[in-house]
Design a protein around this motif. Structure first.
Motif, PDB file in Angstrom:
ATOM      1  N   LEU A   1     -26.801  14.732  16.505  1.00 51.06           N
ATOM      2  CA  LEU A   1     -27.121  13.470  17.428  1.00 51.06           C
ATOM      3  C   LEU A   1     -28.760  13.355  17.403  1.00 51.06           C
ATOM      4  O   LEU A   1     -29.273  13.761  16.782  1.00 51.06           O
ATOM      5  N   THR A   2     -28.859  12.153  18.036  1.00 52.77           N
ATOM      6  CA  THR A   2     -30.495  11.655  17.971  1.00 52.77           C
ATOM      7  C   THR A   2     -30.844  11.168  19.558  1.00 52.77           C
ATOM      8  O   THR A   2     -30.164  10.466  20.020  1.00 52.77           O
ATOM      9  N   LEU A   3     -32.019  11.587  19.992  1.00 55.67           N
ATOM     10  CA  LEU A   3     -32.466  11.151  21.253  1.00 55.67           C
ATOM     11  C   LEU A   3     -33.347   9.784  20.940  1.00 55.67           C
ATOM     12  O   LEU A   3     -34.199  10.048  20.034  1.00 55.67           O
ATOM     13  N   TYR A   4     -33.150   8.955  21.637  1.00 52.70           N
ATOM     14  CA  TYR A   4     -33.588   7.598  21.469  1.00 52.70           C
ATOM     15  C   TYR A   4     -34.548   7.201  22.821  1.00 52.70           C
ATOM     16  O   TYR A   4     -33.945   7.620  23.785  1.00 52.70           O
ATOM     17  N   GLN A   5     -35.461   6.422  22.646  1.00 53.42           N
ATOM     18  CA  GLN A   5     -35.907   5.764  23.607  1.00 53.42           C
ATOM     19  C   GLN A   5     -35.924   4.251  23.661  1.00 53.42           C
ATOM     20  O   GLN A   5     -36.351   3.561  22.556  1.00 53.42           O
ATOM     21  N   VAL A   6     -35.548   3.492  24.637  1.00 57.90           N
ATOM     22  CA  VAL A   6     -35.386   2.075  24.514  1.00 57.90           C
ATOM     23  C   VAL A   6     -36.834   1.209  24.638  1.00 57.90           C
ATOM     24  O   VAL A   6     -37.563   1.653  25.281  1.00 57.90           O
ATOM     25  N   LYS A   7     -36.807   0.196  23.503  1.00 55.35           N
ATOM     26  CA  LYS A   7     -38.097  -0.381  23.213  1.00 55.35           C
ATOM     27  C   LYS A   7     -38.232  -1.497  24.282  1.00 55.35           C
ATOM     28  O   LYS A   7     -37.546  -1.677  25.006  1.00 55.35           O
ATOM     29  N   GLY A   8     -39.642  -1.578  24.139  1.00 53.71           N
ATOM     30  CA  GLY A   8     -40.067  -2.855  25.321  1.00 53.71           C
ATOM     31  C   GLY A   8     -39.946  -4.256  24.222  1.00 53.71           C
ATOM     32  O   GLY A   8     -39.637  -3.966  23.059  1.00 53.71           O
ATOM     33  N   LYS A   9     -40.113  -5.288  24.977  1.00 56.06           N
ATOM     34  CA  LYS A   9     -40.131  -6.631  24.062  1.00 56.06           C
ATOM     35  C   LYS A   9     -41.047  -6.629  22.940  1.00 56.06           C
ATOM     36  O   LYS A   9     -40.789  -7.223  22.054  1.00 56.06           O
ATOM     37  N   ALA A  10     -42.243  -5.962  23.191  1.00 57.73           N
ATOM     38  CA  ALA A  10     -43.117  -5.970  22.251  1.00 57.73           C
ATOM     39  C   ALA A  10     -43.121  -5.452  21.110  1.00 57.73           C
ATOM     40  O   ALA A  10     -43.457  -5.874  19.941  1.00 57.73           O
ATOM     41  N   GLU A  11     -42.273  -4.359  21.182  1.00 49.78           N
ATOM     42  CA  GLU A  11     -41.897  -3.616  20.100  1.00 49.78           C
ATOM     43  C   GLU A  11     -40.550  -4.144  19.268  1.00 49.78           C
ATOM     44  O   GLU A  11     -40.670  -3.701  18.167  1.00 49.78           O
ATOM     45  N   SER A  12     -39.788  -4.604  20.018  1.00 50.25           N
ATOM     46  CA  SER A  12     -38.594  -5.141  19.323  1.00 50.25           C
ATOM     47  C   SER A  12     -38.802  -5.911  18.102  1.00 50.25           C
ATOM     48  O   SER A  12     -39.556  -7.345  18.418  1.00 50.25           O
ATOM     49  N   LYS A  13     -38.354  -6.069  17.113  1.00 49.82           N
ATOM     50  CA  LYS A  13     -38.327  -7.013  15.896  1.00 49.82           C
ATOM     51  C   LYS A  13     -37.502  -8.067  16.187  1.00 49.82           C
ATOM     52  O   LYS A  13     -37.421  -9.134  15.377  1.00 49.82           O
ATOM     53  N   GLY A  14     -36.471  -8.299  17.200  1.00 55.03           N
ATOM     54  CA  GLY A  14     -35.369  -9.219  17.129  1.00 55.03           C
ATOM     55  C   GLY A  14     -34.200  -8.461  17.739  1.00 55.03           C
ATOM     56  O   GLY A  14     -34.185  -7.431  18.444  1.00 55.03           O
ATOM     57  N   SER A  15     -33.088  -9.351  17.670  1.00 54.19           N
ATOM     58  CA  SER A  15     -32.028  -9.144  18.503  1.00 54.19           C
ATOM     59  C   SER A  15     -31.185  -7.834  18.015  1.00 54.19           C
ATOM     60  O   SER A  15     -31.019  -7.415  16.790  1.00 54.19           O
ATOM     61  N   TRP A  16     -30.882  -6.725  18.751  1.00 53.29           N
ATOM     62  CA  TRP A  16     -30.295  -5.386  18.487  1.00 53.29           C
ATOM     63  C   TRP A  16     -31.240  -4.569  17.988  1.00 53.29           C
ATOM     64  O   TRP A  16     -30.888  -3.366  17.764  1.00 53.29           O
ATOM     65  N   ASP A  17     -32.437  -4.762  17.855  1.00 57.76           N
ATOM     66  CA  ASP A  17     -33.504  -3.774  17.549  1.00 57.76           C
ATOM     67  C   ASP A  17     -34.036  -3.114  18.892  1.00 57.76           C
ATOM     68  O   ASP A  17     -35.107  -3.483  19.388  1.00 57.76           O
ATOM     69  N   TYR A  18     -33.293  -2.111  19.409  1.00 56.71           N
ATOM     70  CA  TYR A  18     -33.759  -1.706  20.586  1.00 56.71           C
ATOM     71  C   TYR A  18     -34.196  -0.286  20.936  1.00 56.71           C
ATOM     72  O   TYR A  18     -34.579   0.174  21.909  1.00 56.71           O
ATOM     73  N   TYR A  19     -33.883   0.514  19.772  1.00 52.87           N
ATOM     74  CA  TYR A  19     -34.208   2.102  19.796  1.00 52.87           C
ATOM     75  C   TYR A  19     -35.306   2.491  19.034  1.00 52.87           C
ATOM     76  O   TYR A  19     -35.349   1.948  17.814  1.00 52.87           O
ATOM     77  N   THR A  20     -36.114   3.430  19.546  1.00 51.35           N
ATOM     78  CA  THR A  20     -37.034   4.293  18.648  1.00 51.35           C
ATOM     79  C   THR A  20     -36.559   5.578  18.709  1.00 51.35           C
ATOM     80  O   THR A  20     -36.246   6.340  20.025  1.00 51.35           O
ATOM     81  N   ALA A  21     -36.318   6.242  17.602  1.00 50.15           N
ATOM     82  CA  ALA A  21     -35.934   7.801  17.489  1.00 50.15           C
ATOM     83  C   ALA A  21     -37.182   8.635  17.950  1.00 50.15           C
ATOM     84  O   ALA A  21     -38.199   8.505  17.614  1.00 50.15           O
ATOM     85  N   ILE A  22     -36.844   9.450  18.875  1.00 48.44           N
ATOM     86  CA  ILE A  22     -37.310  10.468  19.499  1.00 48.44           C
ATOM     87  C   ILE A  22     -37.359  11.783  18.740  1.00 48.44           C
ATOM     88  O   ILE A  22     -38.504  12.187  18.290  1.00 48.44           O
ATOM     89  N   ARG A  23     -36.368  12.390  18.902  1.00 46.81           N
ATOM     90  CA  ARG A  23     -35.885  13.564  17.979  1.00 46.81           C
ATOM     91  C   ARG A  23     -34.534  13.577  17.556  1.00 46.81           C
ATOM     92  O   ARG A  23     -33.463  13.296  18.385  1.00 46.81           O
ATOM     93  N   SER A  24     -34.133  14.656  16.534  1.00 42.68           N
ATOM     94  CA  SER A  24     -32.817  14.815  16.276  1.00 42.68           C
ATOM     95  C   SER A  24     -32.400  15.991  16.938  1.00 42.68           C
ATOM     96  O   SER A  24     -33.141  16.674  17.582  1.00 42.68           O
ATOM     97  N   ILE A  25     -30.965  15.866  17.415  1.00 38.25           N
ATOM     98  CA  ILE A  25     -30.473  17.193  18.320  1.00 38.25           C
ATOM     99  C   ILE A  25     -29.515  17.784  17.189  1.00 38.25           C
ATOM    100  O   ILE A  25     -28.330  17.160  17.225  1.00 38.25           O
ATOM    101  N   PRO A  26     -29.648  18.762  16.729  1.00 40.50           N
ATOM    102  CA  PRO A  26     -28.593  19.625  15.838  1.00 40.50           C
ATOM    103  C   PRO A  26     -27.304  19.633  16.500  1.00 40.50           C
ATOM    104  O   PRO A  26     -27.272  20.013  17.762  1.00 40.50           O
ATOM    105  N   ALA A  27     -26.240  19.539  15.908  1.00 41.04           N
ATOM    106  CA  ALA A  27     -24.883  20.116  16.395  1.00 41.04           C
ATOM    107  C   ALA A  27     -24.884  21.439  17.005  1.00 41.04           C
ATOM    108  O   ALA A  27     -24.139  21.346  18.209  1.00 41.04           O
ATOM    109  N   ALA A  28     -25.423  22.234  16.628  1.00 43.00           N
ATOM    110  CA  ALA A  28     -25.494  23.777  17.093  1.00 43.00           C
ATOM    111  C   ALA A  28     -25.925  23.761  18.628  1.00 43.00           C
ATOM    112  O   ALA A  28     -25.584  24.629  19.266  1.00 43.00           O
ATOM    113  N   GLU A  29     -27.165  22.945  18.748  1.00 41.24           N
ATOM    114  CA  GLU A  29     -27.846  22.659  19.988  1.00 41.24           C
ATOM    115  C   GLU A  29     -26.926  21.886  20.847  1.00 41.24           C
ATOM    116  O   GLU A  29     -27.101  22.086  22.221  1.00 41.24           O
TER     117      GLU A  29
END
Length: 394
Positions: free
Chosen positions: A351-379
């Protein structure tokens, strides 16, 4: 002469069997709180899987049927009984709401029929109430609690208050998250439960506000999560320094909220349309037909349906036991990312932990997430050795 007639009857029966469709049932919430994240979009996802598979298997056409189970366990159980006993449905997928999924799983276990659960999240589906015919594709309550909780506690969110949906999923989520909070060095100062489909969160939010907790966790889903976040802003919780955490937040929820309200939310996702070339290509096709980017529930319905069809082809039959055995032996393809099906039916993937972007960071419709870190299946997923699943223990 009798032998000749018997041969003719057998040939006729085989011919009839050859044209009998293989049926897939999509058990969805088509009008309620989870309709936007699954609903008719889940049915579309299953149909896209059938199309991509080629439209037939074992020389038989593939048919997708759907029904609105109204988020009621008794309604859902009656539908699947009709599907299995009368309508010839071979496999059922989607199935939101954990209490509904557990009820349907009981019927499917009795009928020895396959469920490909791509929506409900309780770990009970592959734990104490497991079935040898269930494959659980949705990221479950244990997985969803791990990455988000750890990240928030480590960033200073030590005290927590829960606003929890009063059904099986919510209870399981709060329990798993509470254990993760304590392990990370945090505390839970209180919590309240609400019925699904709540329109007024005022009293619950006032309790959260009065608790003084730094983090207000929303262990709910769909329109309940959206309403709670909107009303939390009206009551001034974020402005007062309280952090909102949505454990099950879908991209369609963020789209509905808008980035002004959703900015900064932590979201743990198994699927995001902009992850890689494969997710972008499939999501564009889905968007063209549905008008919205796919949620992880809809993406999981597509993947689950495709995996089942591959197993049917490999097994040479739609019978549940050999097909389930094939599904557990075959690797999964999570849009280019490898995965597997554990013997308790739990599908494993990162899985992946994301943080929702602000308007200034978003490049357009549906561009909403910034990846923070991967969460391995074992974790993320509950270890098999901690499972209470009877057929795994036996």
């Amino acid at each position: 002469m009798k032998a000749f007639v018997a041969v003719l009857l057998a040939a006729g029966s085989a011919a009839a069997q050859g044209t009998k469709p293989v049926k897939i049932g999509v058990l969805a919430d088509e009008q309620g709180f989870a309709s936007d994240i699954g609903g008719i979009g889940a049915t579309l996802a299953a149909k896209m899987a059938v199309e991509d598979f080629g439209g037939s298997v074992l020389g038989r056409p593939i048919e997708v049927v759907s029904a609105d189970m109204q988020n009621k366990p008794d309604v859902a159980s009656n539908i699947v009984r009709q599907w299995f006993d009368v309508d010839g449905v071979d496999m059922v997928t989607d199935i939101p709401v954990s209490s509904v999924a557990l009820a349907v799983q009981s019927v499917a276990r009795e009928k020895k029929k396959v469920l490909m659960i791509s929506a409900a999240t309780t770990t009970e589906l592959t734990n104490a109430q497991c079935s040898p015919y269930t494959i659980h594709w949705a990221d479950d309550t244990n997985a969803l609690s791990v990455g988000t909780t750890k990240a928030v506690v480590e960033s200073g969110g030590k005290s927590w208050f829960f606003i929890t949906a009063d059904f099986a999923f919510g209870t399981a989520m709060e329990k798993a998250a509470t254990e993760a909070i304590k392990q990370a060095g945090g505390t839970v100062v209180g919590g309240v439960k609400h019925p699904i489909g709540t329109s007024d969160f005022g009293s619950y939010l006032l309790s959260a506000q009065g608790s003084g907790a730094k983090v207000v966790a929303l262990a709910n889903v769909g329109s309940d999560t959206i309403t709670a976040i909107k009303q939390a802003a009206e009551f001034g919780l974020p402005a007062g320094g309280q952090t909102l955490v949505g454990y099950i937040v879908f991209i369609t929820d963020v789209h509905s909220l808008g980035l002004d309200l959703a900015k900064g939310l932590y979201v743990t996702e198994s699927f995001y349309w902009d992850q890689n070339d494969q997710t972008r290509a499939w999501s564009k096709r889905f968007l063209d037909r549905h008008g919205k980017m796919p949620s992880k529930e809809q993406a999981n319905t597509y993947l689950a349906t495709l995996h089942w069809l591959k197993a049917v082809k490999e097994a040479g039959t739609t019978d549940s036991e050999p097909v389930t055995a094939k599904m557990k032996a075959m690797p999964t393809d999570y849009f280019g990312r490898p995965g597997s099906v554990r013997k308790d039916g739990r599908v494993l993937y990162d899985l992946t932990l994301y943080q929702v972007k602000g308007k200034a960071e978003s490049k357009g419709s549906w561009d909403y997430y910034t990846a923070i870190r991967s969460i391995p299946a074992a974790e993320a997923f509950l270890p098999l050795e901690k499972s209470a699943c009877p057929f795994v223990k036996g």
